[in-house]
Design an enzyme around this catalytic site. Structure first.
Site, PDB file in Angstrom:
ATOM      1  N   ASP A  45       0.842  -1.195   0.000  1.00 27.74           N
ATOM      2  CA  ASP A  45       0.000   0.000   0.000  1.00 27.74           C
ATOM      3  C   ASP A  45       0.877   1.244   0.000  1.00 27.74           C
ATOM      4  O   ASP A  45       1.911   1.294   0.677  1.00 27.74           O
ATOM      5  CB  ASP A  45      -0.915  -0.008   1.236  1.00 27.74           C
ATOM      6  CG  ASP A  45      -2.069   0.973   1.112  1.00 27.74           C
ATOM      7  OD1 ASP A  45      -3.222   0.519   1.013  1.00 27.74           O
ATOM      8  OD2 ASP A  45      -1.813   2.197   1.114  1.00 27.74           O
ATOM      9  N   GLY A  86     -15.205   3.396   4.037  1.00 28.79           N
ATOM     10  CA  GLY A  86     -13.820   3.813   3.814  1.00 28.79           C
ATOM     11  C   GLY A  86     -13.248   3.387   2.477  1.00 28.79           C
ATOM     12  O   GLY A  86     -12.060   3.582   2.229  1.00 28.79           O
ATOM     13  N   GLN A  87     -14.084   2.808   1.599  1.00 31.03           N
ATOM     14  CA  GLN A  87     -13.536   2.400   0.292  1.00 31.03           C
ATOM     15  C   GLN A  87     -13.278   3.634  -0.567  1.00 31.03           C
ATOM     16  O   GLN A  87     -14.153   4.486  -0.744  1.00 31.03           O
ATOM     17  CB  GLN A  87     -14.508   1.457  -0.444  1.00 31.03           C
ATOM     18  CG  GLN A  87     -13.906   0.925  -1.744  1.00 31.03           C
ATOM     19  CD  GLN A  87     -14.777  -0.121  -2.440  1.00 31.03           C
ATOM     20  OE1 GLN A  87     -15.903  -0.380  -2.020  1.00 31.03           O
ATOM     21  NE2 GLN A  87     -14.251  -0.703  -3.506  1.00 31.03           N
ATOM     22  N   SER A  88     -12.063   3.738  -1.061  1.00 26.64           N
ATOM     23  CA  SER A  88     -11.693   4.887  -1.903  1.00 26.64           C
ATOM     24  C   SER A  88     -11.271   4.461  -3.302  1.00 26.64           C
ATOM     25  O   SER A  88     -11.265   5.266  -4.225  1.00 26.64           O
ATOM     26  CB  SER A  88     -10.573   5.697  -1.239  1.00 26.64           C
ATOM     27  OG  SER A  88      -9.423   4.893  -1.067  1.00 26.64           O
ATOM     28  N   HIS A 132     -10.440  -5.061  -3.175  1.00 23.81           N
ATOM     29  CA  HIS A 132      -9.110  -5.329  -2.623  1.00 23.81           C
ATOM     30  C   HIS A 132      -9.232  -5.719  -1.156  1.00 23.81           C
ATOM     31  O   HIS A 132     -10.097  -5.238  -0.430  1.00 23.81           O
ATOM     32  CB  HIS A 132      -8.173  -4.122  -2.773  1.00 23.81           C
ATOM     33  CG  HIS A 132      -8.757  -2.834  -2.283  1.00 23.81           C
ATOM     34  ND1 HIS A 132      -9.657  -2.098  -3.013  1.00 23.81           N
ATOM     35  CD2 HIS A 132      -8.560  -2.142  -1.127  1.00 23.81           C
ATOM     36  CE1 HIS A 132      -9.997  -1.016  -2.333  1.00 23.81           C
ATOM     37  NE2 HIS A 132      -9.359  -1.024  -1.175  1.00 23.81           N
TER      38      HIS A 132
HETATM   39  P1  AMP Z   1      -9.642   1.649   0.397  1.00 22.51           P
HETATM   40  O1  AMP Z   1      -9.663   2.994   1.068  1.00 22.51           O
HETATM   41  O2  AMP Z   1     -10.100   0.513   1.249  1.00 22.51           O
HETATM   42  O3  AMP Z   1     -10.367   1.712  -0.936  1.00 22.51           O
HETATM   43  O4  AMP Z   1      -8.127   1.327   0.108  1.00 22.51           O
HETATM   44  C1  AMP Z   1      -7.449   1.842  -0.979  1.00 22.51           C
HETATM   45  C2  AMP Z   1      -6.003   1.769  -0.646  1.00 22.51           C
HETATM   46  O5  AMP Z   1      -5.262   1.876  -1.838  1.00 22.51           O
HETATM   47  C3  AMP Z   1      -5.497   2.880   0.268  1.00 22.51           C
HETATM   48  O6  AMP Z   1      -4.944   2.292   1.449  1.00 22.51           O
HETATM   49  C4  AMP Z   1      -4.439   3.599  -0.562  1.00 22.51           C
HETATM   50  O7  AMP Z   1      -3.343   4.006   0.218  1.00 22.51           O
HETATM   51  C5  AMP Z   1      -4.068   2.532  -1.567  1.00 22.51           C
HETATM   52  N1  AMP Z   1      -3.580   2.994  -2.847  1.00 22.51           N
HETATM   53  C6  AMP Z   1      -4.140   3.891  -3.669  1.00 22.51           C
HETATM   54  N2  AMP Z   1      -3.419   3.996  -4.804  1.00 22.51           N
HETATM   55  C7  AMP Z   1      -2.383   3.143  -4.680  1.00 22.51           C
HETATM   56  C8  AMP Z   1      -1.288   2.797  -5.503  1.00 22.51           C
HETATM   57  N3  AMP Z   1      -1.089   3.362  -6.696  1.00 22.51           N
HETATM   58  N4  AMP Z   1      -0.402   1.877  -5.058  1.00 22.51           N
HETATM   59  C9  AMP Z   1      -0.572   1.300  -3.846  1.00 22.51           C
HETATM   60  N5  AMP Z   1      -1.593   1.580  -3.024  1.00 22.51           N
HETATM   61  C10 AMP Z   1      -2.479   2.495  -3.427  1.00 22.51           C
END
Ligand code: AMP
Length: 110
Positions: free
Chosen positions: A30, A89-91, A96
């Site tokens: 991450d 919290g999904q962004s 994943h």
């Molecule tokens: P979520 O908030 O559960 O959707 O988790 C998305 C995660 O993806 C977050 O912890 C971000 O830090 C991570 N993230 C976003 N873009 C990247 C990337 N290019 N490489 C690695 N992690 C990423």
């Protein structure tokens, strides 16, 4: 999916070092780790979230792959998190699993 950053990582369009991979999944660190070890495991094919997942074989495989990825990176104790929907919290809208470890985890997660 063209605009999906995790699809670009899975396909190699964005060069990323995989800590684990198999036919169906890849795992990578991450960008903003929330624990000393914080890895994301994703299906190679695009699924927006757990709510859109409807392939029991793939969904079961994700859990097995998470365990294998954890083993490969030397984690015996870890937390798996699947944020599903913005309120959770999904962004990034490509399914994943967060694999978190290397420190004492707290509960409730907040
Ligand atoms: P979520 O908030 O559960 O959707 O988790 C998305 C995660 O993806 C977050 O912890 C971000 O830090 C991570 N993230 C976003 N873009 C990247 C990337 N290019 N490489 C690695 N992690 C990423």
């Amino acid at each position: 999916m063209d605009s999906c950053i995790f699809c670009k990582i899975a396909s190699g369009e964005i060069a990323t070092s995989f800590v684990y991979e198999d036919d169906l999944t890849v795992a990578f660190k991450d960008l903003q780790p929330q624990a000393p070890i914080h890895v994301l495991l994703i299906p190679r094919r695009h699924i927006a979230s757990l709510n859109e997942a409807n392939d029991p074989q793939l969904q079961g495989h994700l859990l097995l792959a998470a365990r294998r990825a954890a083993e490969k990176i030397g984690l015996k104790q870890y937390r798996l998190v699947i944020n599903t929907g913005p309120d959770a919290g999904q962004s990034v809208f490509h399914l994943h699993l967060h694999i978190l470890g290397g420190r004492q985890m707290n509960w409730p997660p907040g």
